[in-house]
Design a protein around this motif. Structure first.
Motif, mmCIF file in Angstrom:
data_model
loop_
_atom_site.group_PDB
_atom_site.id
_atom_site.type_symbol
_atom_site.label_atom_id
_atom_site.label_comp_id
_atom_site.label_asym_id
_atom_site.label_seq_id
_atom_site.Cartn_x
_atom_site.Cartn_y
_atom_site.Cartn_z
ATOM 1 N N PRO A 157 0.837 -1.206 0.000
ATOM 2 C CA PRO A 157 0.000 0.000 0.000
ATOM 3 C C PRO A 157 0.868 1.252 0.000
ATOM 4 O O PRO A 157 1.977 1.257 0.544
ATOM 5 N N TYR A 158 0.357 2.309 -0.620
ATOM 6 C CA TYR A 158 1.037 3.598 -0.642
ATOM 7 C C TYR A 158 0.027 4.688 -0.312
ATOM 8 O O TYR A 158 -1.187 4.505 -0.470
ATOM 9 N N THR A 159 0.538 5.831 0.113
ATOM 10 C CA THR A 159 -0.333 6.930 0.507
ATOM 11 C C THR A 159 -0.848 7.679 -0.717
ATOM 12 O O THR A 159 -0.062 8.189 -1.516
ATOM 13 N N ALA A 160 -2.181 7.722 -0.836
ATOM 14 C CA ALA A 160 -2.821 8.520 -1.880
ATOM 15 C C ALA A 160 -3.255 9.830 -1.239
ATOM 16 O O ALA A 160 -4.164 9.855 -0.405
ATOM 17 N N LYS A 161 -2.605 10.923 -1.611
ATOM 18 C CA LYS A 161 -2.854 12.216 -0.979
ATOM 19 C C LYS A 161 -3.929 12.997 -1.732
ATOM 20 O O LYS A 161 -3.942 13.020 -2.961
ATOM 21 N N TYR A 162 -4.801 13.636 -0.953
ATOM 22 C CA TYR A 162 -5.781 14.527 -1.569
ATOM 23 C C TYR A 162 -5.036 15.746 -2.121
ATOM 24 O O TYR A 162 -4.228 16.371 -1.418
ATOM 25 N N VAL A 163 -5.335 16.086 -3.385
ATOM 26 C CA VAL A 163 -4.632 17.188 -4.047
ATOM 27 C C VAL A 163 -5.545 18.392 -4.257
ATOM 28 O O VAL A 163 -5.197 19.527 -3.921
ATOM 29 N N SER A 164 -6.729 18.139 -4.830
ATOM 30 C CA SER A 164 -7.631 19.247 -5.146
ATOM 31 C C SER A 164 -8.997 18.690 -5.518
ATOM 32 O O SER A 164 -9.200 17.474 -5.581
ATOM 33 N N SER A 165 -9.932 19.598 -5.779
ATOM 34 C CA SER A 165 -11.259 19.221 -6.272
ATOM 35 C C SER A 165 -11.387 19.705 -7.713
ATOM 36 O O SER A 165 -10.987 20.823 -8.031
ATOM 37 N N GLU A 166 -11.934 18.836 -8.567
ATOM 38 C CA GLU A 166 -12.092 19.194 -9.976
ATOM 39 C C GLU A 166 -13.445 18.710 -10.487
ATOM 40 O O GLU A 166 -14.005 17.737 -9.971
#
Length: 325
Positions: A157-166
Motif C-alpha cells: 500500500p502507498y499513501t494517496a494524498k488529496y490534491v484538489s477538487s475538480e
C-alpha cells in the motif's frame, strides 16, 4: 368509532416519523453498499509508449497501447458486508493487439469503506497476497484526506494524498495522487549487451515506478478518471537503469469516463432517495397523520349519540277521550 380511527391514524403517523428518522441512519447504512453484481470495464490508453519488444530485443518508441481492466464481483464468495472482486488487467499493443503484460487480482473489500479485508483467498497473479488499504474504489462519503491504496505490482500500500477538487462532466471529484518510488519487482535474464555487460547472459533487476492519479466522486467513491505514469526498467549491478522495458502515461479514455459518470449519477440518485427524499416524504406524511389522528381522537361531536332518543310519535290512543257527563 371516531376515537378508534383516530388512535390507529395516530399510531401509523408515529411509526412513519420513527421510520423517517431511521431511513438516513440505520436503513441507509444497510442499503448504501457496493453492489454484489458489480461488473465494470475501464480502458486507459497512451499514444506514445516505450515498449521493449522481446522477439526482436529492441526498444520501440511511440507505440500506441491500450490497458483494459475488468473488475467483476463474485456474489457466491461475497457476504453481506464484504464484496469479493476478481480483476484482470491486459496491456496490449493497439496496432496488432499483441499482449504486453497480463495480471490478475482476487480480493475482498468492505462494501462501505472499500478497505481490503483479510482472507477470502486474496491473491495477485494466483500467488496468495494479503492486501492492505483501498483498491478499485474509494469509500462512500470520501473525504479530503490521505488514504492508503494498494498497488498490485509492488504488492504494497502507498499513501494517496488529496490534491484538489475538480469538475468532470458536471460532477465534483476529489483528486488524489500517489507516488511509488523505484521498487524492485523481480529479476530477468537477458543478453548482457542489453544492460552494457560483457557477459553473454546476465540476471538483471527489474524496477518499477509509478505516479497514479485518480479522480473520485466523493458521495459514491467511484473512480471517474484514472491516470498512471508508469515506468519499468532493467538495472545493472551498480543500480543504474540500463534498459527501458515499458514507459507510458496511461489515461482513461472518454467512453470509460462517460460510463463511470453515468454509474455515479445513478448511485447518487439512489443515495439521495434513501438519505434525503424518502425521509422527508415519510416524515411529512407521518406528521400529517399524527395531526389528523389527534384531531379525530379529541374532537367531540355536536350531539352525543348515547343521549339521542327519537321522540315517540303520538297516536290517538295516547290522547284519551274526554269523559262524558
Amino acid at each position: 368509532m371516531r376515537r378508534v380511527v383516530g388512535a390507529v391514524v395516530l399510531a401509523l403517523g408515529t411509526f412513519l416519523v420513527v421510520a423517517a428518522v431511521m431511513l438516513p441512519t440505520y436503513v441507509a447504512s444497510n442499503l448504501v453498499k457496493t453492489p454484489l453484481d458489480q461488473y465494470t470495464i475501464s480502458v486507459a490508453t497512451s499514444d506514445s509508449a516505450t515498449v521493449f519488444d522481446v522477439a526482436s530485443l529492441t526498444v520501440q518508441q511511440n507505440v500506441p497501447v491500450e490497458a483494459t481492466r475488468t473488475v467483476r464481483a463474485d456474489p457466491e464468495e461475497s457476504t453481506d458486508d464484504v464484496v469479493v472482486f476478481d480483476a484482470f488487467l491486459v496491456v496490449e499493443d493497439a496496432r496488432n493487439n499483441k499482449q504486453i503484460t497480463f495480471s490478475s487480482d482476487h480480493v475482498g473489500l468492505d462494501r462501505t469503506t472499500a478497505e481490503s479485508q483479510p482472507g477470502f483467498d486474496a491473491a495477485v497473479d494466483d500467488e496468495p497476497t494479503e492486501h492492505e488499504g483501498l483498491i478499485y474504489k474509494w469509500p462512500f462519503g470520501a473525504e479530503k484526506k490521505s488514504y492508503q491504496y494498494f498497488d498490485t505490482t509492488t504488492r504494497k500500500p502507498y499513501t494517496a494524498k488529496y490534491v484538489s477538487s475538480e469538475d468532470i462532466n458536471g460532477l465534483e471529484t476529489y483528486k488524489y495522487e500517489m507516488e511509488i518510488p523505484p521498487t524492485k519487482i523481480g529479476e530477468l535474464e537477458v543478453p548482457g549487451e542489453l544492460v552494457d555487460s560483457a557477459e553473454p547472459d546476465v540476471t538483471a533487476d527489474r524496477y518499477y515506478t509509478n505516479v497514479r492519479t485518480v479522480w473520485v466522486e466523493p458521495k459514491t467513491g467511484i473512480v471517474l478518471k484514472g491516470q498512471e505514469q508508469q515506468k519499468q526498467t532493467l538495472r545493472d549491478a551498480a543500480g543504474t537503469d540500463k534498459l527501458t522495458l515499458f514507459e507510458a502515461t496511461l489515461t482513461f479514455d472518454e467512453q470509460t469516463i462517460d460510463e463511470a459518470v453515468g454509474l455515479a449519477e445513478d448511485s447518487i440518485s439512489q443515495i439521495t432517495l434513501v438519505k434525503t427524499v424518502a425521509p422527508l416524504v415519510v416524515g411529512v406524511l407521518g406528521v400529517v397523520l399524527i395531526l389528523l389522528g389527534l384531531f379525530l381522537a379529541l374532537r367531540r361531536g355536536g350531539t352525543d349519540e348515547s343521549s339521542y332518543r327519537p321522540s315517540k310519535p303520538s297516536t290517538p290512543s295516547d290522547n284519551p277521550a274526554p269523559a262524558r257527563t
